[in-house]
Design an enzyme around this catalytic site. Structure first.
Site, PDB file in Angstrom:
ATOM      1  N   CYS A 131      35.922  24.729 -25.385  1.00 46.41           N
ATOM      2  CA  CYS A 131      36.726  23.543 -25.722  1.00 46.41           C
ATOM      3  C   CYS A 131      38.155  23.672 -25.213  1.00 46.41           C
ATOM      4  O   CYS A 131      38.801  22.669 -24.901  1.00 46.41           O
ATOM      5  CB  CYS A 131      36.779  23.336 -27.232  1.00 46.41           C
ATOM      6  SG  CYS A 131      35.202  23.052 -28.019  1.00 46.41           S
TER       7      CYS A 131
ATOM      8  N   HIS B   1      29.571  17.571 -29.265  1.00 46.21           N
ATOM      9  CA  HIS B   1      29.799  17.548 -27.814  1.00 46.21           C
ATOM     10  C   HIS B   1      28.714  18.425 -27.170  1.00 46.21           C
ATOM     11  O   HIS B   1      28.306  19.431 -27.765  1.00 46.21           O
ATOM     12  CB  HIS B   1      31.153  18.189 -27.450  1.00 46.21           C
ATOM     13  CG  HIS B   1      32.342  17.292 -27.577  1.00 46.21           C
ATOM     14  ND1 HIS B   1      33.545  17.756 -28.071  1.00 46.21           N
ATOM     15  CD2 HIS B   1      32.543  15.992 -27.229  1.00 46.21           C
ATOM     16  CE1 HIS B   1      34.434  16.757 -28.044  1.00 46.21           C
ATOM     17  NE2 HIS B   1      33.859  15.691 -27.553  1.00 46.21           N
TER      18      HIS B   1
HETATM   19  N1  ARG Z   1      38.805  18.426 -33.076  1.00 45.46           N
HETATM   20  C1  ARG Z   1      38.347  18.144 -31.756  1.00 45.46           C
HETATM   21  C2  ARG Z   1      37.488  16.891 -31.751  1.00 45.46           C
HETATM   22  O1  ARG Z   1      36.766  16.694 -32.689  1.00 45.46           O
HETATM   23  C3  ARG Z   1      37.593  19.312 -31.208  1.00 45.46           C
HETATM   24  C4  ARG Z   1      37.205  19.135 -29.775  1.00 45.46           C
HETATM   25  C5  ARG Z   1      36.427  20.290 -29.253  1.00 45.46           C
HETATM   26  N2  ARG Z   1      36.234  20.217 -27.872  1.00 45.46           N
HETATM   27  C6  ARG Z   1      35.077  20.389 -27.224  1.00 45.46           C
HETATM   28  N3  ARG Z   1      35.098  20.416 -25.928  1.00 45.46           N
HETATM   29  N4  ARG Z   1      33.945  20.526 -27.856  1.00 45.46           N
HETATM   30  O2  ARG Z   1      37.536  16.096 -30.842  1.00 45.46           O
END
Ligand code: ARG
Length: 292
Positions: free
Chosen positions: A280, A186
């Site tokens: 996150c 991300h």
């Molecule tokens: N386990 C989640 C996923 O892979 C983690 C999300 C993390 N969020 C973020 N904004 N980077 O989607």
């Protein structure tokens, strides 16, 4: 030098006297408690369902992030967690918010799909203009507001076509940035917005074309090392002065202080088992009306 803080934080003597004056501004955030946190599937390289998670530790780490934001004078709303959605704690992914317009996520993976319904309902019940994205779009995991720009990641989760939809929906210029390292899947795992003109990022997470865009747009950016990125230090939330960030980087903390910011390290070891950190967990309700 005196630091100006609109949220009533004490001034500090830690900041170098030549550093720029940074100013915090009041923010609104939405968070989701990790009541059902677990790692039961793997959709990023940090997740290993074979390793046990500790829900009480995750809850304590989340609570400290929440309380720190409140202590700094910010408003934090909480969306109820839903059983069976172990990643819902990562509220940043639920939507992108600008003023009274909310574009709710369409998750890339079926495991997170059902989270969208909660965000649609939560924002709609507050009378905001709500729409769900029509292609894969993981909200503020991949969309970060920087001044007049909306920086938008793609490569792993958010579809490039979603950038156009966001540009039209928010009527704001979107800058597409392409991610290339699957550990930084991300945008918010590789770049944090510190204030309207300043970002910090790890260049190695981006294509060379995207690195060139970032150099051009943000000449005074703080550049993170591979080591900083590996402890998730870029998954940070800034109010313009205070920077809440996963603990563990020393270089980046020093560079932030040198630039006049006040880094605050947070232990996110348990949340990191799911590939998540401070940002996150935090959806910012951006914009003129603060999301209202
Ligand atoms: N386990 C989640 C996923 O892979 C983690 C999300 C993390 N969020 C973020 N904004 N980077 O989607």
């Amino acid at each position: 030098m005196e630091l100006i803080s609109e949220v009533g934080t004490p001034t500090t003597t830690d900041v170098p006297s030549h550093a720029a004056i940074r100013r915090s501004t009041h923010r609104r955030y939405l968070m989701c408690p990790p009541t059902h946190f677990d790692v039961t599937y793997s959709i990023n390289p940090w997740m290993n369902p074979a390793k046990p998670t500790d829900q009480p530790i995750a809850a304590a780490q989340w609570q400290r992030i929440h309380d720190q934001l409140v202590d700094l004078g910010h408003t934090v709303d909480v969306i109820p967690p839903v059983p069976g959605l172990p990643d819902m704690v990562f509220a940043a992914n639920g939507a992108t918010v600008w003023g009274d317009r909310v574009l709710v996520a369409r998750f890339r993976h079926a495991e997170r799909d059902a989270e969208s319904a909660s965000y649609l309902e939560w924002f709609a019940s507050r009378g905001l203009h709500v729409q769900q994205a029509s292609t894969a779009n993981e909200g503020e995991g991949d969309y970060l507001s920087a001044g007049s720009w909306l920086l938008a990641g793609s490569g792993f989760r958010t579809d490039r076509r979603a950038h156009l939809e966001s540009e039209q929906y928010f009527d704001r210029p979107v800058i597409g940035l392409t991610l290339v390292d699957d550990r930084y899947y991300h945008l918010d795992t590789a770049l944090a917005v510190l204030d309207d003109e300043t970002v910090m990022y790890y260049p190695g997470a981006f294509t060379s074309g995207s690195q060139a865009i970032l150099r051009e747009l943000f000449p005074s950016a703080i550049i993170a090392t591979a080591e900083d990125a590996a402890v998730f230090a870029l998954n940070a939330v800034s109010d313009g002065l205070h920077v809440l960030m996963p603990a563990g980087s020393t270089d980046l903390v020093a560079k932030l202080r040198e630039a006049g910011f006040l880094p605050i390290g947070m232990d996110v070891s348990e949340l990191l088992r799911a590939g998540g950190g401070v940002k996150c967990c935090t959806l910012e309700l951006h914009g003129p009306a603060g999301g209202r």
